[in-house]
Design an enzyme around this catalytic site. Structure first.
Site, mmCIF file in Angstrom:
data_model
loop_
_atom_site.group_PDB
_atom_site.id
_atom_site.type_symbol
_atom_site.label_atom_id
_atom_site.label_comp_id
_atom_site.label_asym_id
_atom_site.label_seq_id
_atom_site.Cartn_x
_atom_site.Cartn_y
_atom_site.Cartn_z
ATOM 1 N N LYS A 96 0.667 -1.032 -0.001
ATOM 2 C CA LYS A 96 -0.047 -0.015 -0.043
ATOM 3 C C LYS A 96 0.985 1.370 -0.101
ATOM 4 O O LYS A 96 1.836 1.320 1.041
ATOM 5 C CB LYS A 96 -0.635 0.196 1.142
ATOM 6 C CG LYS A 96 -2.211 0.463 1.229
ATOM 7 C CD LYS A 96 -3.080 0.122 2.461
ATOM 8 C CE LYS A 96 -4.144 0.695 2.564
ATOM 9 N NZ LYS A 96 -4.608 0.707 4.048
HETATM 10 C C1 E4P Z 1 -8.083 1.018 4.723
HETATM 11 O O1 E4P Z 1 -7.576 0.958 3.448
HETATM 12 C C2 E4P Z 1 -8.017 2.465 5.199
HETATM 13 O O2 E4P Z 1 -6.829 2.621 5.580
HETATM 14 C C3 E4P Z 1 -8.964 2.662 6.057
HETATM 15 O O3 E4P Z 1 -10.403 2.162 5.736
HETATM 16 C C4 E4P Z 1 -9.159 3.857 6.626
HETATM 17 O O4 E4P Z 1 -10.480 4.400 7.602
HETATM 18 P P1 E4P Z 1 -10.478 5.555 8.607
HETATM 19 O O5 E4P Z 1 -10.648 6.786 7.574
HETATM 20 O O6 E4P Z 1 -11.776 5.167 9.321
HETATM 21 O O7 E4P Z 1 -9.172 5.382 9.385
#
Ligand code: E4P
Length: 219
Positions: free
Chosen positions: A83
């Site tokens: 990622k």
């Molecule tokens: C997943 O890939 C993301 O990092 C995550 O869904 C972020 O979620 P949040 O905005 O609730 O922290």
């Protein structure tokens, strides 16, 4: 529609795997920070118990360091997806990693232009964040709608991974708009399993059946 679990917690992942509805896992540094100091071990365990893709985020900043760390992360297990947050400085790194055959998930996507640029590079996933738009009084669903149009206009293969999903409407709209994947926090998944009308319906069936003084349907 693929469902990913948005957590780095092994117990919660193990809880949901037997249901058969989980196609992968997404983690991020915030989620990992809740699971203790040995992040590598935590991630190796997760990759071992999940059949599908597991997204693991880089934390380095300088592009050459990002490249090196991405290669390191990709070696943790065959189902790892690296990622990387969107930044123009990382485009050449992402380009190189895709050519190296590394699966990439570009995260922190907030615009159709960001998503188009990385789709051109052939990344496996693009992760638009819905809830964080809502946090600043904008409708986060707009970006999902636009990304689906963009993907179909050009026939890009990158999968739209709806992220930062905070409640059922986010998920429902992502499904109807045609996102390829939704990553869901386990707390939300728990809530989705309970519907008042389903509970009410079961109670009514039980009450009616008990009037027959029969224990089992086939006795
Ligand atoms: C997943 O890939 C993301 O990092 C995550 O869904 C972020 O979620 P949040 O905005 O609730 O922290």
């Amino acid at each position: 529609m693929k469902i990913f679990l948005d957590t780095a917690n092994r117990e919660l992942i193990e809880k949901w795997i037997p249901t058969g509805i989980i196609d992968g896992v997404t983690t991020n540094p915030s989620l990992l920070s809740k699971e203790g100091k040995n992040s590598k071990k935590v991630l190796e365990n997760i990759c071992g118990i999940v059949k599908g893709d597991v997204s693991i985020e880089i934390v380095k900043k300088e592009p050459n360091e990002v490249y090196k760390q991405a290669i390191q992360i990709s070696k943790i297990a065959p189902n790892v997806v690296v990622k990387i947050p969107f930044a123009w400085e990382y485009l050449s790194v992402i380009n190189k990693l895709v050519k190296d055959g590394i699966k990439i998930n570009v995260t922190l996507i907030f615009s159709v232009v960001q998503a188009t640029l990385v789709s051109k590079l052939g990344v496996k996933y693009i992760s638009p964040f819905i809830g964080r738009w809502d946090d600043i009084d904008r409708d986060g669903m707009d970006v999902i709608e636009n990304l689906v149009i963009m993907k179909h206009n050009y026939g890009f293969k990158s999968e739209i991974l709806a992220a930062s999903i905070r409640h059922v409407i986010h998920l429902q709209k992502s499904i109807l708009m045609g996102a390829d994947v939704a990553t869901i926090p386990p707390t939300l998944l728990d809530k989705l399993m309970v519907h008042p009308l389903t509970q009410q319906g079961i109670k009514k069936f039980d009450a009616d059946w008990s009037k027959l003084e029969k224990e089992d349907l086939f006795d």
